[in-house]
Design a protein around this motif. Sequence first.
Motif, PDB file in Angstrom:
ATOM      1  N   SER A  68       0.854  -1.184   0.000  1.00 60.56           N
ATOM      2  CA  SER A  68       0.000   0.000   0.000  1.00 60.56           C
ATOM      3  C   SER A  68       0.894   1.240   0.000  1.00 60.56           C
ATOM      4  O   SER A  68       2.114   1.126   0.041  1.00 60.56           O
ATOM      5  CB  SER A  68      -0.928   0.005   1.219  1.00 60.56           C
ATOM      6  OG  SER A  68      -0.159   0.082   2.405  1.00 60.56           O
ATOM      7  N   ASP A  69       0.285   2.415  -0.021  1.00 57.35           N
ATOM      8  CA  ASP A  69       1.015   3.675   0.033  1.00 57.35           C
ATOM      9  C   ASP A  69       0.686   4.354   1.361  1.00 57.35           C
ATOM     10  O   ASP A  69      -0.441   4.829   1.549  1.00 57.35           O
ATOM     11  CB  ASP A  69       0.609   4.569  -1.135  1.00 57.35           C
ATOM     12  CG  ASP A  69       1.394   5.865  -1.198  1.00 57.35           C
ATOM     13  OD1 ASP A  69       2.007   6.258  -0.183  1.00 57.35           O
ATOM     14  OD2 ASP A  69       1.385   6.499  -2.259  1.00 57.35           O
ATOM     15  N   PRO A  70       1.649   4.402   2.290  1.00 57.52           N
ATOM     16  CA  PRO A  70       1.367   4.985   3.606  1.00 57.52           C
ATOM     17  C   PRO A  70       1.016   6.475   3.552  1.00 57.52           C
ATOM     18  O   PRO A  70       0.476   7.015   4.509  1.00 57.52           O
ATOM     19  CB  PRO A  70       2.664   4.754   4.389  1.00 57.52           C
ATOM     20  CG  PRO A  70       3.712   4.519   3.370  1.00 57.52           C
ATOM     21  CD  PRO A  70       3.032   3.951   2.162  1.00 57.52           C
ATOM     22  N   LYS A  71       1.281   7.135   2.424  1.00 52.71           N
ATOM     23  CA  LYS A  71       0.937   8.558   2.288  1.00 52.71           C
ATOM     24  C   LYS A  71      -0.544   8.769   1.971  1.00 52.71           C
ATOM     25  O   LYS A  71      -1.029   9.894   2.036  1.00 52.71           O
ATOM     26  CB  LYS A  71       1.798   9.214   1.209  1.00 52.71           C
ATOM     27  CG  LYS A  71       3.284   9.285   1.574  1.00 52.71           C
ATOM     28  CD  LYS A  71       4.073   9.929   0.479  1.00 52.71           C
ATOM     29  CE  LYS A  71       4.624   8.802  -0.348  1.00 52.71           C
ATOM     30  NZ  LYS A  71       5.355   9.127  -1.517  1.00 52.71           N
ATOM     31  N   LEU A  72      -1.237   7.705   1.616  1.00 47.46           N
ATOM     32  CA  LEU A  72      -2.661   7.814   1.286  1.00 47.46           C
ATOM     33  C   LEU A  72      -3.501   7.411   2.495  1.00 47.46           C
ATOM     34  O   LEU A  72      -3.404   6.289   2.975  1.00 47.46           O
ATOM     35  CB  LEU A  72      -3.007   6.916   0.103  1.00 47.46           C
ATOM     36  CG  LEU A  72      -2.334   7.261  -1.220  1.00 47.46           C
ATOM     37  CD1 LEU A  72      -2.647   6.194  -2.265  1.00 47.46           C
ATOM     38  CD2 LEU A  72      -2.776   8.629  -1.703  1.00 47.46           C
ATOM     39  N   THR A  73      -4.313   8.330   2.973  1.00 48.32           N
ATOM     40  CA  THR A  73      -5.165   8.074   4.131  1.00 48.32           C
ATOM     41  C   THR A  73      -6.620   8.063   3.686  1.00 48.32           C
ATOM     42  O   THR A  73      -7.144   9.089   3.247  1.00 48.32           O
ATOM     43  CB  THR A  73      -4.965   9.158   5.209  1.00 48.32           C
ATOM     44  OG1 THR A  73      -3.577   9.215   5.540  1.00 48.32           O
ATOM     45  CG2 THR A  73      -5.785   8.856   6.447  1.00 48.32           C
ATOM     46  N   ARG A 104      -3.584   2.231  -7.559  1.00 46.14           N
ATOM     47  CA  ARG A 104      -2.630   3.354  -7.449  1.00 46.14           C
ATOM     48  C   ARG A 104      -1.984   3.703  -8.785  1.00 46.14           C
ATOM     49  O   ARG A 104      -1.904   4.867  -9.159  1.00 46.14           O
ATOM     50  CB  ARG A 104      -1.529   3.014  -6.431  1.00 46.14           C
ATOM     51  CG  ARG A 104      -1.989   3.003  -4.998  1.00 46.14           C
ATOM     52  CD  ARG A 104      -0.837   2.846  -4.003  1.00 46.14           C
ATOM     53  NE  ARG A 104       0.080   1.754  -4.315  1.00 46.14           N
ATOM     54  CZ  ARG A 104      -0.105   0.495  -3.941  1.00 46.14           C
ATOM     55  NH1 ARG A 104      -1.171   0.145  -3.243  1.00 46.14           N
ATOM     56  NH2 ARG A 104       0.771  -0.442  -4.258  1.00 46.14           N
ATOM     57  N   GLN A 147      -7.863   1.597   1.839  1.00 45.84           N
ATOM     58  CA  GLN A 147      -6.981   1.618   0.677  1.00 45.84           C
ATOM     59  C   GLN A 147      -6.806   0.167   0.227  1.00 45.84           C
ATOM     60  O   GLN A 147      -6.451  -0.687   1.037  1.00 45.84           O
ATOM     61  CB  GLN A 147      -5.609   2.213   1.040  1.00 45.84           C
ATOM     62  CG  GLN A 147      -4.667   2.235  -0.132  1.00 45.84           C
ATOM     63  CD  GLN A 147      -3.275   2.767   0.200  1.00 45.84           C
ATOM     64  OE1 GLN A 147      -2.374   2.567  -0.594  1.00 45.84           O
ATOM     65  NE2 GLN A 147      -3.073   3.410   1.336  1.00 45.84           N
TER      66      GLN A 147
END
Length: 162
Positions: free
Chosen positions: A89-94, A111, A101
């Motif tokens: 996953s992308d930890p910058k996406l909340t 993504r 996500q």
Amino acid sequence: LPAGTPTPPPPPTAATCTRRLDAADAVTAKAEPKLGCPAAAAQAIDMARQRFEQGQMLWRADNAAIYVLDADGTWQKFPDSFREGQPESDPKLTPPTGRLQPVRGFGKVWREQLGAARAALGWATEAERGTPGSVQDWDGGLVIRVDAVTFIRLTGGTWHMQ
């Protein structure tokens, strides 16, 4: 029908298809005449499914394909290019409260191919889950049965549930 309008062909029946239609196929053929007839027998396969705000994703284990089924009735097919060791996953996406996500193969497509948070699908509304299913090629598309739902993917680029 107005004068001069051609009469649409009747839906396939067991008599018009070379492959015998079982009860489920007969219902599908009658509901979606554009499918034509089954081109092969249904294959039982492992699948995964995840629902989103505006559609869903399905994964097929037999060919590692991910189908993106948008709520507007269009579909896209992507290869599952996720490999172990890649970021899940992308930890910058909340995600917003109550949303998720997507991760792994679904997440990578979401993504990298669909635009992540800007994707027409929106955020996931439930976690991805594996489930048994079946796929069956038809003259005019593909029938996927999973979770007691029949997904009809037409060759022309549209899909719907039965």
